[in-house]
Motif scaffolding. Structure first.
Motif, PDB file in Angstrom:
ATOM      1  N   SER A   1     -49.534   1.961 110.465  1.00 28.23           N
ATOM      2  CA  SER A   1     -49.595   3.262 109.785  1.00 28.23           C
ATOM      3  C   SER A   1     -48.846   4.372 110.539  1.00 28.23           C
ATOM      4  O   SER A   1     -49.069   5.557 110.297  1.00 28.23           O
ATOM      5  CB  SER A   1     -51.061   3.681 109.604  1.00 28.23           C
ATOM      6  N   THR A   2     -47.964   3.982 111.457  1.00 28.63           N
ATOM      7  CA  THR A   2     -47.212   4.988 112.216  1.00 28.63           C
ATOM      8  C   THR A   2     -46.363   5.840 111.273  1.00 28.63           C
ATOM      9  O   THR A   2     -45.597   5.308 110.471  1.00 28.63           O
ATOM     10  CB  THR A   2     -46.281   4.310 113.246  1.00 28.63           C
ATOM     11  N   PRO A   3     -46.470   7.160 111.343  1.00 30.60           N
ATOM     12  CA  PRO A   3     -45.675   8.040 110.468  1.00 30.60           C
ATOM     13  C   PRO A   3     -44.180   7.816 110.677  1.00 30.60           C
ATOM     14  O   PRO A   3     -43.743   7.533 111.790  1.00 30.60           O
ATOM     15  CB  PRO A   3     -46.102   9.448 110.904  1.00 30.60           C
ATOM     16  N   ILE A   4     -43.404   7.986 109.610  1.00 30.11           N
ATOM     17  CA  ILE A   4     -41.973   7.742 109.683  1.00 30.11           C
ATOM     18  C   ILE A   4     -41.289   8.691 110.650  1.00 30.11           C
ATOM     19  O   ILE A   4     -40.311   8.335 111.316  1.00 30.11           O
ATOM     20  CB  ILE A   4     -41.333   7.845 108.285  1.00 30.11           C
ATOM     21  N   TRP A   5     -41.816   9.942 110.782  1.00 36.29           N
ATOM     22  CA  TRP A   5     -41.169  10.880 111.703  1.00 36.29           C
ATOM     23  C   TRP A   5     -41.324  10.439 113.156  1.00 36.29           C
ATOM     24  O   TRP A   5     -40.446  10.708 113.992  1.00 36.29           O
ATOM     25  CB  TRP A   5     -41.717  12.303 111.510  1.00 36.29           C
TER      26      TRP A   5
ATOM     27  N   SER B   1     -32.845  15.202 111.092  1.00 34.19           N
ATOM     28  CA  SER B   1     -33.194  14.404 109.900  1.00 34.19           C
ATOM     29  C   SER B   1     -34.485  13.626 110.102  1.00 34.19           C
ATOM     30  O   SER B   1     -34.743  12.652 109.387  1.00 34.19           O
ATOM     31  CB  SER B   1     -32.048  13.433 109.576  1.00 34.19           C
ATOM     32  N   ILE B   2     -35.293  14.056 111.057  1.00 37.20           N
ATOM     33  CA  ILE B   2     -36.442  13.269 111.487  1.00 37.20           C
ATOM     34  C   ILE B   2     -37.452  13.017 110.371  1.00 37.20           C
ATOM     35  O   ILE B   2     -38.159  12.004 110.369  1.00 37.20           O
ATOM     36  CB  ILE B   2     -37.107  13.954 112.698  1.00 37.20           C
ATOM     37  N   THR B   3     -37.541  13.918 109.398  1.00 43.07           N
ATOM     38  CA  THR B   3     -38.536  13.760 108.335  1.00 43.07           C
ATOM     39  C   THR B   3     -37.955  13.168 107.052  1.00 43.07           C
ATOM     40  O   THR B   3     -38.698  12.930 106.092  1.00 43.07           O
ATOM     41  CB  THR B   3     -39.169  15.125 108.000  1.00 43.07           C
ATOM     42  N   THR B   4     -36.653  12.928 107.043  1.00 44.83           N
ATOM     43  CA  THR B   4     -36.017  12.473 105.798  1.00 44.83           C
ATOM     44  C   THR B   4     -35.512  11.037 105.838  1.00 44.83           C
ATOM     45  O   THR B   4     -35.420  10.390 104.799  1.00 44.83           O
ATOM     46  CB  THR B   4     -34.843  13.397 105.441  1.00 44.83           C
ATOM     47  N   LEU B   5     -35.180  10.530 107.017  1.00 45.11           N
ATOM     48  CA  LEU B   5     -34.636   9.175 107.114  1.00 45.11           C
ATOM     49  C   LEU B   5     -35.725   8.135 106.866  1.00 45.11           C
ATOM     50  O   LEU B   5     -36.811   8.213 107.446  1.00 45.11           O
ATOM     51  CB  LEU B   5     -34.007   8.945 108.492  1.00 45.11           C
TER      52      LEU B   5
ATOM     53  N   LEU C   1     -36.858   3.860 106.373  1.00 48.15           N
ATOM     54  CA  LEU C   1     -36.525   2.537 106.928  1.00 48.15           C
ATOM     55  C   LEU C   1     -35.565   1.793 106.014  1.00 48.15           C
ATOM     56  O   LEU C   1     -34.492   1.344 106.434  1.00 48.15           O
ATOM     57  CB  LEU C   1     -37.807   1.728 107.144  1.00 48.15           C
ATOM     58  N   ASP C   2     -35.940   1.639 104.741  1.00 49.86           N
ATOM     59  CA  ASP C   2     -35.110   0.867 103.809  1.00 49.86           C
ATOM     60  C   ASP C   2     -33.817   1.598 103.443  1.00 49.86           C
ATOM     61  O   ASP C   2     -32.764   0.974 103.282  1.00 49.86           O
ATOM     62  CB  ASP C   2     -35.904   0.553 102.535  1.00 49.86           C
ATOM     63  N   GLY C   3     -33.889   2.916 103.323  1.00 44.57           N
ATOM     64  CA  GLY C   3     -32.724   3.659 102.880  1.00 44.57           C
ATOM     65  C   GLY C   3     -31.721   3.981 103.968  1.00 44.57           C
ATOM     66  O   GLY C   3     -30.569   4.312 103.684  1.00 44.57           O
ATOM     67  N   PHE C   4     -32.139   3.892 105.233  1.00 37.27           N
ATOM     68  CA  PHE C   4     -31.205   4.230 106.318  1.00 37.27           C
ATOM     69  C   PHE C   4     -31.180   3.184 107.436  1.00 37.27           C
ATOM     70  O   PHE C   4     -30.148   2.563 107.686  1.00 37.27           O
ATOM     71  CB  PHE C   4     -31.561   5.598 106.911  1.00 37.27           C
ATOM     72  N   TRP C   5     -32.310   2.972 108.090  1.00 38.31           N
ATOM     73  CA  TRP C   5     -32.297   2.106 109.267  1.00 38.31           C
ATOM     74  C   TRP C   5     -31.951   0.666 108.924  1.00 38.31           C
ATOM     75  O   TRP C   5     -31.116   0.042 109.593  1.00 38.31           O
ATOM     76  CB  TRP C   5     -33.640   2.190 109.993  1.00 38.31           C
ATOM     77  N   TYR C   6     -32.595   0.110 107.890  1.00 33.49           N
ATOM     78  CA  TYR C   6     -32.290  -1.268 107.502  1.00 33.49           C
ATOM     79  C   TYR C   6     -30.970  -1.380 106.750  1.00 33.49           C
ATOM     80  O   TYR C   6     -30.465  -2.483 106.531  1.00 33.49           O
ATOM     81  CB  TYR C   6     -33.415  -1.832 106.622  1.00 33.49           C
TER      82      TYR C   6
END
Length: 346
Positions: free
Chosen positions: A64-68, A114-118, A120-125
């Motif tokens: 449950s770690t927040p994306i930011w 961009s810490i609150t907008t990036l 996982l699926d749309g950017f990192w992966y």
């Protein structure tokens, strides 16, 4: 992506201890900054690694770690490479700080914004993490190139033996650490937490080096060294002259022997003596003196006339200021204690 196969609690403990020690190193580097921007870069590097390790722990064990928080960890990862590269650059090739150096941190700044907008699926992966890993491995490679250029360049600022071990350990250890993240995601051959696990002995080794020699963070080579131009033949001649002086006059027996005293005996400026010891012999001046002192002590320890003389007296007679420093340096060079050395050869 593979994950480590060892006990879950043990993984967390090892990675957590490594992160904690890294944070302590950051505090120490900041404390020793004293208007030396290189130590601020080193502090930034250790802080970035601490955050990256914390993110790795959360990534594996807290769904449950927040994306930011995840993005903040990736941002720190992006900062670690440039911070260490700039530290190595100004450590190996001292120069004035240029504000253009801040451009190296542009990817990290963009990630922070961009810490609150990036996602996982749309950017990192979708290639973001791959780019980050190549970005970091490139900086590690550039750092190693700097090291090679320094060693093979005749115009490089001389380093003491201790400083060589320090920067060599820092660059190679970090390169291994970065590569393990790279090999996990890009190559798929190593567990995800192997990087944090390997980082633990690495960071403790760096802490040990600092404990033994706090001056590692106070490296300030003389500008006069940078203007010295000696041919290899001239340097070797000075080395021979210096060693002959030590053998004949035994200046090292004086516990207060300094570069100035040796320089006067050689009729050379002290900074040139320092350059000869560092570059021609490959040691720091204290290590150079203590090497001769240890050889003198070994002769006395083996001589029948000194069989009943206390080791402490021999240490003082050979130029050491304390028995503890004698024992420490003796064990470092001979891999045994003075008493065992005497017993084994009696």
């Amino acid at each position: 992506m593979q994950t480590a196969r060892i006990n879950k609690e043990l993984e967390v403990f090892i990675a957590g201890v490594g992160a904690t020690q890294s944070l302590l190193m950051a505090f120490y580097s900041f404390y020793e900054r004293k208007k030396d921007y290189r130590n601020l870069l080193l502090c930034l590097f250790f802080v970035a690694i601490t955050i990256r390790l914390a993110k790795s722990i959360l990534w594996v064990y807290l769904d449950s770690t927040p994306i930011w928080v995840i993005n903040f960890g990736f941002m720190a990862h992006a900062v670690s490479g440039p911070a260490l590269f700039l530290y190595a650059l100004h450590f190996l090739f001292p120069r004035k700080w240029s504000w253009f150096n801040l451009l190296h941190f542009l990817p990290g700044v963009l990630l922070l914004l961009s810490i609150t907008t990036l996602s996982l699926d749309g950017f990192w992966y979708a290639g973001g993490y791959t780019s980050l890993l190549f970005h970091q491995i490139s900086y590690s490679f550039l750092g190693l190139i700097l090291l090679g250029v320094h060693f093979f360049s005749k115009r490089s600022t001389p380093l003491t033996h201790s400083h060589i071990i320090w920067i060599l350990s820092l660059l190679i250890g970090t390169a291994v650490f970065q590569f393990l993240y790279f090999s996990n995601y890009i190559l798929g051959i190593t567990p995800y937490l192997l990087g944090p696990i390997i980082y633990l002995p690495f960071i403790y080794f760096l802490a040990f080096l600092l404990f033994k020699n706090p001056s590692l963070l106070k490296y300030n080579p003389s500008k006069k060294h940078q203007n010295i131009k000696l041919s290899e033949r001239e340097l070797n001649a000075h080395v021979k002259q210096l060693n002959l002086l030590m053998q004949e006059q035994k200046l090292f027996l004086d516990p207060n022997c300094t570069l100035n005293k040796v320089g006067k005996a050689l009729k050379l400026p002290s900074y040139l003596v320092s350059y000869i010891v560092n570059n021609g012999i490959g040691k720091s001046f204290p290590d150079f003196l203590n090497g001769y002192r240890i050889e003198e002590a070994k002769q006395k320890l083996l001589h029948p006339d000194y069989a009943h003389i206390k080791i402490a007296n021999i240490a003082y007679d050979c130029g050491f200021n304390s028995l503890s420093s004698f024992n420490s340096f003796f064990k470092k060079t001979e891999n045994t204690t003075p008493s065992k050395f005497r017993d084994n050869h009696s």
